[in-house]
Design an enzyme around this catalytic site. Structure first.
Site, PDB file in Angstrom:
ATOM      1  N   ASN A 159      11.817  -2.768   6.890  1.00 49.34           N
ATOM      2  CA  ASN A 159      11.100  -2.122   7.468  1.00 49.34           C
ATOM      3  C   ASN A 159      10.693  -1.933   8.729  1.00 49.34           C
ATOM      4  O   ASN A 159      10.059  -2.882   9.421  1.00 49.34           O
ATOM      5  CB  ASN A 159      10.333  -2.865   6.080  1.00 49.34           C
ATOM      6  CG  ASN A 159       8.941  -2.419   6.289  1.00 49.34           C
ATOM      7  OD1 ASN A 159       8.195  -1.504   6.752  1.00 49.34           O
ATOM      8  ND2 ASN A 159       7.782  -3.325   5.232  1.00 49.34           N
ATOM      9  N   ARG A 166      12.845   1.526   3.852  1.00 50.10           N
ATOM     10  CA  ARG A 166      10.941   1.801   3.335  1.00 50.10           C
ATOM     11  C   ARG A 166      10.327   3.035   4.843  1.00 50.10           C
ATOM     12  O   ARG A 166      10.694   2.818   6.051  1.00 50.10           O
ATOM     13  CB  ARG A 166       9.671   0.283   3.817  1.00 50.10           C
ATOM     14  CG  ARG A 166       8.649   1.263   3.082  1.00 50.10           C
ATOM     15  CD  ARG A 166       7.869  -0.264   3.393  1.00 50.10           C
ATOM     16  NE  ARG A 166       6.704   0.691   3.212  1.00 50.10           N
ATOM     17  CZ  ARG A 166       5.238  -0.275   3.716  1.00 50.10           C
ATOM     18  NH1 ARG A 166       5.501  -0.788   4.583  1.00 50.10           N
ATOM     19  NH2 ARG A 166       4.505   0.402   3.441  1.00 50.10           N
ATOM     20  N   HIS A 198       2.141   2.401  -1.178  1.00 49.19           N
ATOM     21  CA  HIS A 198       2.389   1.132  -2.061  1.00 49.19           C
ATOM     22  C   HIS A 198       3.556   2.078  -3.817  1.00 49.19           C
ATOM     23  O   HIS A 198       3.227   0.364  -4.365  1.00 49.19           O
ATOM     24  CB  HIS A 198       1.364   0.357  -2.809  1.00 49.19           C
ATOM     25  CG  HIS A 198       0.691  -0.192  -1.575  1.00 49.19           C
ATOM     26  ND1 HIS A 198      -0.857  -0.508  -1.451  1.00 49.19           N
ATOM     27  CD2 HIS A 198       1.140  -0.822  -0.383  1.00 49.19           C
ATOM     28  CE1 HIS A 198      -0.885  -1.502  -0.782  1.00 49.19           C
ATOM     29  NE2 HIS A 198       0.126  -1.349   0.389  1.00 49.19           N
ATOM     30  N   ARG A 206      -9.968  -2.039   5.961  1.00 48.42           N
ATOM     31  CA  ARG A 206     -10.315  -0.847   6.021  1.00 48.42           C
ATOM     32  C   ARG A 206     -11.188  -1.018   5.150  1.00 48.42           C
ATOM     33  O   ARG A 206     -11.182  -1.708   3.788  1.00 48.42           O
ATOM     34  CB  ARG A 206      -8.728  -0.095   4.937  1.00 48.42           C
ATOM     35  CG  ARG A 206      -7.614  -0.395   6.294  1.00 48.42           C
ATOM     36  CD  ARG A 206      -6.494   1.047   5.885  1.00 48.42           C
ATOM     37  NE  ARG A 206      -4.911   0.623   6.387  1.00 48.42           N
ATOM     38  CZ  ARG A 206      -4.499   0.507   5.142  1.00 48.42           C
ATOM     39  NH1 ARG A 206      -4.093   0.032   4.319  1.00 48.42           N
ATOM     40  NH2 ARG A 206      -3.063   0.763   6.319  1.00 48.42           N
ATOM     41  N   GLU A 218       9.431  -5.955  -3.461  1.00 45.16           N
ATOM     42  CA  GLU A 218       9.289  -4.387  -2.334  1.00 45.16           C
ATOM     43  C   GLU A 218      11.076  -4.050  -1.870  1.00 45.16           C
ATOM     44  O   GLU A 218      11.872  -3.152  -1.961  1.00 45.16           O
ATOM     45  CB  GLU A 218       8.579  -3.970  -1.442  1.00 45.16           C
ATOM     46  CG  GLU A 218       7.107  -3.818  -1.828  1.00 45.16           C
ATOM     47  CD  GLU A 218       6.333  -3.138  -1.098  1.00 45.16           C
ATOM     48  OE1 GLU A 218       5.461  -4.407  -1.428  1.00 45.16           O
ATOM     49  OE2 GLU A 218       5.520  -2.637  -0.865  1.00 45.16           O
TER      50      GLU A 218
END
Ligand code: ADP
Length: 406
Positions: free
Chosen positions: A10, A92, A181, A242, A385
């Protein structure tokens, strides 16, 4: 195909996270992280399954140096990248646009397409590409597989994926809702079905992925039908830094009246908003500590976070029509009992409730936290993940191996 190991990478702009997994038994052979690449104070942390964790400090000027440092640590554990046991490297990749609906073996055309998507993922895709190219240089003979964060959401109907703006303008600039996601939403919705002892095709799930970034999704029978992030990860829930949903006119207002540039507003909404903008902290543990101590700003930040979450639960309940389970996952979702309790408080009319005792129990695995007689299951389902990326990568190279791909 003889090897059974998959290395998952990742790659972010200044960090690389990696895991080496053995797909025969799902075992994690090593986990690590290289941080502050290209900055001062670079650091590598490497944890082999059979041994002590190791930390190294020193200069890591670029991704090439980062992956070489990782490879050296793996070598020390006898898990080197040269091993015939290594079947593939799974990457990823944040943005796959509409083209990539499945994990994909990387070739030049795939690299070019990921590059073409940089305008809609300026922070993520360049770093993901660098990671792939660097890994290719280290092991040119090995299949590199891209697993896209957007792929799971490509099943969204147009009614959910399109913004209600002029179609020609939107299409000319590829403006639509992609969602992110996705690897986590796919994994958690499937694990939730497993927890209920039912097939994914028979189950409707609302997945709440609440990490530093946060997103919700509505999953009908294993297929995503709506998700809260949009063109970029900025839309939807209140996140660590965010804003999530705002009136788009806030941007014009800040430009015209506040004299701010597009870049300044981009930074404001992505890095200085959400929980940190509201109360100065983005770690839910610290926010809860402050709330419990009577801090009003932290209290308001928490309330805004929960209000938005509840709105999405209600919205996705309506989108799905029938909901079998609501699943909480990621750092906040897996660990914060107060967030889970507050998110479903007052939703008994929708069949949603949390059992205080079950919710308070800390545990590692997937578990139900709703009362035994609840109409809708509420669950904590830890996401994984890396395992999902490894599983998809392994499945793809084993399939493709039959067609002489490597
Ligand atoms: P990322 O989006 O960076 O992958 P994670 O899923 O790891 O994030 O979630 C990180 C967030 O999880 C932290 O910022 C913190 O708010 C929250 N978190 C982690 N542990 C706990 C905990 N024990 N209680 C409450 N919140 C937690």
């Amino acid at each position: 195909m003889s090897g059974s190991r998959v290395l998952v990478l990742n790659s972010g702009s200044s960090s690389v996270k990696y895991q080496l997994l053995d797909m025969r038994d799902g075992g994690r052979l090593a986990v690590g992280l290289v941080e502050r690449i290209g900055e001062s104070g670079s650091r590598l942390k490497h944890s082999p399954a059979d041994g002590e964790s190791r930390e190294r400090n020193g200069s890591v000027p670029d991704h090439d140096a980062a992956l070489k440092a990782m490879a050296a640590e793996l070598d020390r554990d006898g898990l080197g990248l040269g091993s015939p046991e290594l079947a593939a490297i799974g990457h990823r990749v944040v943005h796959g646009g509409l083209r990539f609906t499945e994990p994909t073996v990387v070739d030049d055309a795939v690299l070019a397409e990921i590059e073409r998507l940089i305008p809609v993922a300026p922070l993520h895709n360049p770093a993901n590409l660098t990671g792939i190219r660097t890994a290719q240089a280290l092991r040119p003979d090995l299949p590199q597989v891209a697993v896209f964060d957007t792929a799971f959401h490509t099943t969204m109907p147009e009614s959910a994926a399109r913004y209600a703006i002029d179609v020609e303008t939107a299409d000319a600039h590829r403006v639509r809702r992609y969602g992110f996601h996705g690897t986590s939403h796919a994994y958690v919705s499937r694990e939730t079905a497993r927890l209920l002892g039912r097939a994914p095709e028979d189950v409707n799930v609302i997945v709440l992925h609440l990490g530093n970034g946060a997103s919700a999704s509505a999953v009908r029978g294993g297929r995503c039908v709506d998700t809260s992030m949009g063109l970029t990860p900025l839309e939807g829930l209140v996140m660590g830094t965010r804003s999530g949903d705002t009136d788009p006119a806030v941007i014009f207002h800040l430009m015209r009246v506040g004299g701010m540039s597009a870049d300044e507003i981009d930074t404001l909404l992505n890095k200085r908003s959400g929980l940190i903008g509201l109360c100065g902290d983005n770690d839910m543990r610290e926010i809860r500590r402050r709330v419990d101590a009577g801090d009003e700003r932290a209290g308001l930040a928490f309330d805004i976070y929960i209000h938005r979450l509840k709105k999405y639960i209600g919205a996705y309940y309506a989108v799905l029509g029938r909901v079998d389970a609501v699943a909480f996952t990621a750092g906040v979702g897996e660990n914060s009992a107060p967030v889970r309790e507050a998110a479903v408080a007052g939703l008994e009319g929708l069949g949603l409730a949390v059992d205080g005792g079950l919710n308070a129990v800390r545990g590692d695995g997937a578990r139900l936290i709703s009362p035994a007689d609840a109409r809708v299951a509420v669950a904590v389902v830890p996401t994984d993940e890396e395992m999902e990326i490894a599983a998809q990568t392994y499945a793809l190279v084993n399939d493709s191996g039959n067609q002489n791909l490597t």
